[in-house]
Design a protein around this motif. Structure first.
Motif, PDB file in Angstrom:
ATOM      1  N   THR A 179       0.837  -1.217   0.000  1.00  0.00           N
ATOM      2  CA  THR A 179       0.000   0.000   0.000  1.00  0.00           C
ATOM      3  C   THR A 179       0.865   1.258   0.000  1.00  0.00           C
ATOM      4  N   PRO A 180       0.618   2.189  -0.918  1.00  0.00           N
ATOM      5  CA  PRO A 180       1.430   3.420  -0.906  1.00  0.00           C
ATOM      6  C   PRO A 180       1.309   4.141   0.435  1.00  0.00           C
ATOM      7  N   VAL A 181       2.422   4.575   0.965  1.00  0.00           N
ATOM      8  CA  VAL A 181       2.414   5.242   2.273  1.00  0.00           C
ATOM      9  C   VAL A 181       1.511   6.472   2.243  1.00  0.00           C
ATOM     10  N   LYS A 182       1.392   7.117   1.085  1.00  0.00           N
ATOM     11  CA  LYS A 182       0.569   8.329   1.007  1.00  0.00           C
ATOM     12  C   LYS A 182      -0.919   8.026   1.197  1.00  0.00           C
ATOM     13  N   SER A 183      -1.308   6.768   1.043  1.00  0.00           N
ATOM     14  CA  SER A 183      -2.727   6.469   1.247  1.00  0.00           C
ATOM     15  C   SER A 183      -2.992   5.812   2.608  1.00  0.00           C
ATOM     16  N   ILE A 184      -1.971   5.796   3.464  1.00  0.00           N
ATOM     17  CA  ILE A 184      -2.126   5.257   4.826  1.00  0.00           C
ATOM     18  C   ILE A 184      -2.444   6.409   5.783  1.00  0.00           C
ATOM     19  N   GLU A 185      -3.422   6.202   6.638  1.00  0.00           N
ATOM     20  CA  GLU A 185      -3.705   7.179   7.698  1.00  0.00           C
ATOM     21  C   GLU A 185      -2.949   6.717   8.953  1.00  0.00           C
ATOM     22  N   PRO A 186      -1.855   7.411   9.329  1.00  0.00           N
ATOM     23  CA  PRO A 186      -1.107   6.913  10.494  1.00  0.00           C
ATOM     24  C   PRO A 186      -1.943   6.999  11.776  1.00  0.00           C
ATOM     25  N   LYS A 187      -1.864   5.963  12.574  1.00  0.00           N
ATOM     26  CA  LYS A 187      -2.534   5.954  13.888  1.00  0.00           C
ATOM     27  C   LYS A 187      -1.454   5.774  14.945  1.00  0.00           C
ATOM     28  N   GLY A 231      14.207   7.567   5.001  1.00  0.00           N
ATOM     29  CA  GLY A 231      14.010   9.016   4.974  1.00  0.00           C
ATOM     30  C   GLY A 231      12.669   9.405   4.378  1.00  0.00           C
ATOM     31  N   ILE A 232      12.343   8.807   3.253  1.00  0.00           N
ATOM     32  CA  ILE A 232      11.102   9.174   2.572  1.00  0.00           C
ATOM     33  C   ILE A 232       9.884   8.743   3.402  1.00  0.00           C
ATOM     34  N   LEU A 233       9.966   7.585   4.054  1.00  0.00           N
ATOM     35  CA  LEU A 233       8.832   7.141   4.873  1.00  0.00           C
ATOM     36  C   LEU A 233       8.681   8.014   6.124  1.00  0.00           C
ATOM     37  N   LEU A 234       9.784   8.337   6.776  1.00  0.00           N
ATOM     38  CA  LEU A 234       9.692   9.228   7.953  1.00  0.00           C
ATOM     39  C   LEU A 234       9.066  10.560   7.534  1.00  0.00           C
ATOM     40  N   ASP A 235       9.496  11.068   6.380  1.00  0.00           N
ATOM     41  CA  ASP A 235       8.972  12.355   5.909  1.00  0.00           C
ATOM     42  C   ASP A 235       7.470  12.280   5.664  1.00  0.00           C
ATOM     43  N   ASN A 236       6.992  11.140   5.211  1.00  0.00           N
ATOM     44  CA  ASN A 236       5.559  10.980   4.970  1.00  0.00           C
ATOM     45  C   ASN A 236       4.764  10.858   6.261  1.00  0.00           C
ATOM     46  N   LEU A 237       5.376  10.250   7.276  1.00  0.00           N
ATOM     47  CA  LEU A 237       4.611   9.944   8.478  1.00  0.00           C
ATOM     48  C   LEU A 237       4.650  11.095   9.490  1.00  0.00           C
TER      49      LEU A 237
END
Lengths: 238, 238
Positions: A179-187, A231-237
């Motif tokens: 699943t693309p990280v951009k479509s995940i709603e972090p909880k 880096g890219i995932l931390l930046d997204n979250l």
């Protein structure tokens, strides 16, 4: 003046086994040493050429060029070498809003880059699986650009890994084509697991992951390096 | 069997001057060579050990271990070495939706990583200022992990740089402590300029930048590596 025995001990700190045995590690060069002094670390020894002093006037034990090259782990020794106490490895649970878990990263440069990223994004701790490269090798310390002096490094024991999902709203794991990280709603709180580029996340940890996430590929490159993905995932979250 | 003159020529390709003179560059190892063959590149020469063949059965000129180590630029030669025609350097303007401009990057590994990132994010071309390291050195080709065979590399002449803002809605430049990229509304077409970690964007290009952007720092690390910044910014914009 450094004794032969001291030189022998200092050289041995190149190896993890001796870092553990003596409870010591090394940081070299003006930039790193200034950083650790500013962060309040108190070197057991501070060896330096006569011309060096810290940015607040700190000095230590003067040595010669020849002595520095005898104890340095760098191919080009750089003015100053600090000998530091290895921090206690103490696991206090996964208690952060975002718990970054690094799984099986063998490359010291990559691990150092991730420590620096953790520091950039304001994390206070990173967790390493037992098979990661040692965070206190000269190469990792160097690649962290001083961030290792601000981040708690926790090497996990095998039996601590199973605690990963406890109290977590999500355990996110980085995979190719999930699943693309951009479509995940972090909880929150959540854990984010990054595996190596070649082997990915270990089966044991994959079983604990609640959401497999990816960086969406728009072109044709096969993969991204693990530190880049981190880096890219931390930046997204965050 | 390779002649002495051929060995001399192939070894000279380690240097940019001779790559330009002969119009040739080198890619080594099964992974890279398979990638370039799949992308339709036609090597001028394909030297390999008897045991190697391409993933579609391709073969070339068989050589011995000893000959391979004489022509290889790797510390550990790896089965196969392709000699390739250097692509024409042709500037056709900044005609993409996102034009990635790399300014003064000297580190071949960093440049290779950015070429790979461009490929991951689906860019077709990247632009390099005249003082960047050469994209066709062995180290950059290696670090691109094959992406260099899919991306057009355009080395800009000084007088082409001034064309950067023409027809652009935005010229974004990466700086420390400017507007967070997450609060920028991208307007297309745009150019994105990345400078080196130590020197940033050159004054000449800074004058052409319409929006200075940053990756928001939440902790204490001083900076991020240029390739890392490039990846995170591309991820935000695309």
């Amino acid at each position: 003046m450094i004794s032969k025995n001291q030189i022998k001990l200092l050289k041995s700190l190149e190896y993890k086994k001796y870092r553990k045995l003596h409870g010591l590690f090394v940081a070299e060069g003006p930039k790193l040493v200034n950083e650790l002094l500013l962060e309040g670390w108190q070197p057991k020894h501070l060896f330096h050429l006569p011309e060096w002093q810290g940015s607040n006037g700190e000095t230590g034990e003067e040595i010669t060029d020849r002595e520095l090259s005898q104890i340095s782990q760098l191919s080009t020794p750089n003015e100053v070498l600090a000998v530091l106490q290895l921090p206690e490895n103490e696991f206090n649970g996964f208690g952060h809003k975002l718990n970054l878990v690094i799984d099986g990263i063998k490359d010291p440069g990559n691990l150092g880059t991730m420590i620096r990223l953790a520091d950039w994004y304001g994390l206070k701790e990173i967790f390493l699986t037992p098979d990661c490269t040692d965070a206190f090798s000269a190469k990792t310390v160097q690649a962290s650009m001083g961030s290792i002096f601000r981040i708690k490094i926790t090497q996990l024991a095998q039996q601590e890994i199973v605690l990963l999902p406890a109290q977590m709203a999500q355990v996110l794991g980085a995979f190719l084509d999930a699943t693309p990280v951009k479509s995940i709603e972090p909880k929150w709180p959540l854990s984010l697991v990054i595996g190596s580029e070649s082997h990915g996340i270990s089966q044991e940890i994959e079983n604990l992951v609640t959401h497999k996430i990816s960086i969406e590929r728009k072109g044709k490159a096969e993969s991204l390096n693990a530190a880049m993905a981190c880096g890219i995932l931390l930046d997204n979250l965050l």
